[in-house]
Motif scaffolding. Structure first.
Motif, PDB file in Angstrom:
ATOM      1  N   UNK A  48       0.535  -0.948   0.223  1.00 40.01           N
ATOM      2  CA  UNK A  48       0.000  -0.270   0.265  1.00 40.01           C
ATOM      3  C   UNK A  48       0.811   1.298   0.615  1.00 40.01           C
ATOM      4  N   UNK A  49       2.474   1.103   0.460  1.00 40.16           N
ATOM      5  CA  UNK A  49       3.257   2.094   0.255  1.00 40.16           C
ATOM      6  C   UNK A  49       3.460   2.198  -1.173  1.00 40.16           C
ATOM      7  N   UNK A  50       3.417   1.814  -2.047  1.00 39.38           N
ATOM      8  CA  UNK A  50       4.651   1.233  -3.407  1.00 39.38           C
ATOM      9  C   UNK A  50       4.725   3.228  -3.414  1.00 39.38           C
ATOM     10  N   UNK A  51       3.658   4.022  -4.156  1.00 41.72           N
ATOM     11  CA  UNK A  51       3.201   5.193  -4.523  1.00 41.72           C
ATOM     12  C   UNK A  51       4.201   6.330  -4.321  1.00 41.72           C
ATOM     13  N   UNK A  52       3.597   5.972  -2.350  1.00 42.82           N
ATOM     14  CA  UNK A  52       4.454   7.274  -1.679  1.00 42.82           C
ATOM     15  C   UNK A  52       5.485   6.393  -1.915  1.00 42.82           C
ATOM     16  N   UNK A  53       6.507   5.631  -2.040  1.00 46.62           N
ATOM     17  CA  UNK A  53       7.490   5.564  -2.205  1.00 46.62           C
ATOM     18  C   UNK A  53       7.878   5.739  -3.423  1.00 46.62           C
ATOM     19  N   UNK A  54       7.778   5.645  -4.429  1.00 43.04           N
ATOM     20  CA  UNK A  54       8.090   6.488  -5.753  1.00 43.04           C
ATOM     21  C   UNK A  54       7.291   8.141  -6.012  1.00 43.04           C
ATOM     22  N   UNK A  55       6.886   8.483  -4.796  1.00 42.60           N
ATOM     23  CA  UNK A  55       7.240   9.884  -5.367  1.00 42.60           C
ATOM     24  C   UNK A  55       7.754  10.669  -4.026  1.00 42.60           C
ATOM     25  N   UNK A  56       8.805  10.145  -3.659  1.00 39.48           N
ATOM     26  CA  UNK A  56       9.238  10.169  -1.882  1.00 39.48           C
ATOM     27  C   UNK A  56      11.268  10.527  -3.274  1.00 39.48           C
ATOM     28  N   UNK A  57      10.988   8.624  -3.967  1.00 36.44           N
ATOM     29  CA  UNK A  57      12.072   9.339  -4.932  1.00 36.44           C
ATOM     30  C   UNK A  57      12.243   9.701  -5.717  1.00 36.44           C
ATOM     31  N   UNK A  58      10.694  10.436  -6.044  1.00 37.41           N
ATOM     32  CA  UNK A  58      11.411  11.586  -7.387  1.00 37.41           C
ATOM     33  C   UNK A  58      11.684  13.477  -6.557  1.00 37.41           C
ATOM     34  N   UNK A  59      10.839  13.100  -5.163  1.00 42.23           N
ATOM     35  CA  UNK A  59      11.007  14.289  -4.756  1.00 42.23           C
ATOM     36  C   UNK A  59      12.869  13.918  -4.285  1.00 42.23           C
TER      37      UNK A  59
END
Length: 200
Positions: A48-59
């Motif tokens: 459930x945290x996969x999208x947030x993981x990607x968003x954090x990497x992009x930031x």
């Protein structure tokens, strides 16, 4: 201009492409292969945290201190995992390689060796890095062995350095390779991949 510009790297059926939101489903499936988020010594996101993981990497990419890749099977487009340049220090021409994890089915295959060869080659030969570093949990013995197989030298241990996902505090084992050590390491990695090709 960023020190690490967007780039796609490929060899031996493995493709490293800039991590994007489009990789969300594939990354979630890769993490589910082996329920990798349950390992206390890894950075694998829970489903459930996969999208947030990607968003954090992009930031972090935007901030200039991490550049994350999706590791993809070149022929099928299947996401196998992720890896990153991080702690990017342009003035010292130094990057570290980490945040690396693979689906269980891709572990103990040629995938990690290929990905590391691509990333080290890009760092030393294209970016002109003087040093490439790695860091890992003091209890992640498999990771330590894998880093040592690359030809990296152990720099030491940072005690009480970081929090694990379970809230305990870890010691961090630091490794590095200098540009002058890269040609020999590259030859060894190419040899390992050649052996794998003959004995898959």
């Amino acid at each position: 201009m960023a020190f690490v510009e967007p780039v796609t790297l490929r060899d031996c059926g493995v493709r490293l492409e800039p991590l994007a939101l489009a990789h969300e489903d594939g990354l979630r499936a890769a993490a589910a292969d082996g329920a990798l988020w349950k390992l206390r010594i890894t950075s694998v996101p829970e489903p459930q945290d996969t999208r947030a993981y990607i968003e954090a990497a992009l930031k972090m990419r935007e901030d200039g201190n991490r550049f994350a890749f999706a590791v993809v099977e070149d022929t099928t487009g299947k996401v196998l995992g992720s890896t990153s340049y991080h702690d990017i220090v342009p003035a010292a021409r130094r990057v570290e390689i980490g945040w690396t994890w693979y689906a269980k089915s891709a572990q103990r295959t040629h995938v990690n060796t290929t990905a590391k060869l691509l990333m080290m080659g890009h760092a030393f030969d294209t970016l002109g890095c003087h040093v490439v570093g790695w860091r890992t949990d003091n209890y992640n013995f498999a990771s330590q062995r894998a880093i040592e197989r690359l030809g990296a030298k152990k720099d030491g241990v940072l005690r009480g350095h970081a929090l694990r996902r379970d809230g305990t505090i870890r010691d961090t084992v630091m490794y590095s390779m200098r540009s002058g050590e890269w040609p020999e390491a590259k030859a060894q990695l190419l040899y390992i991949l050649e052996q794998h090709a003959h004995n898959p």
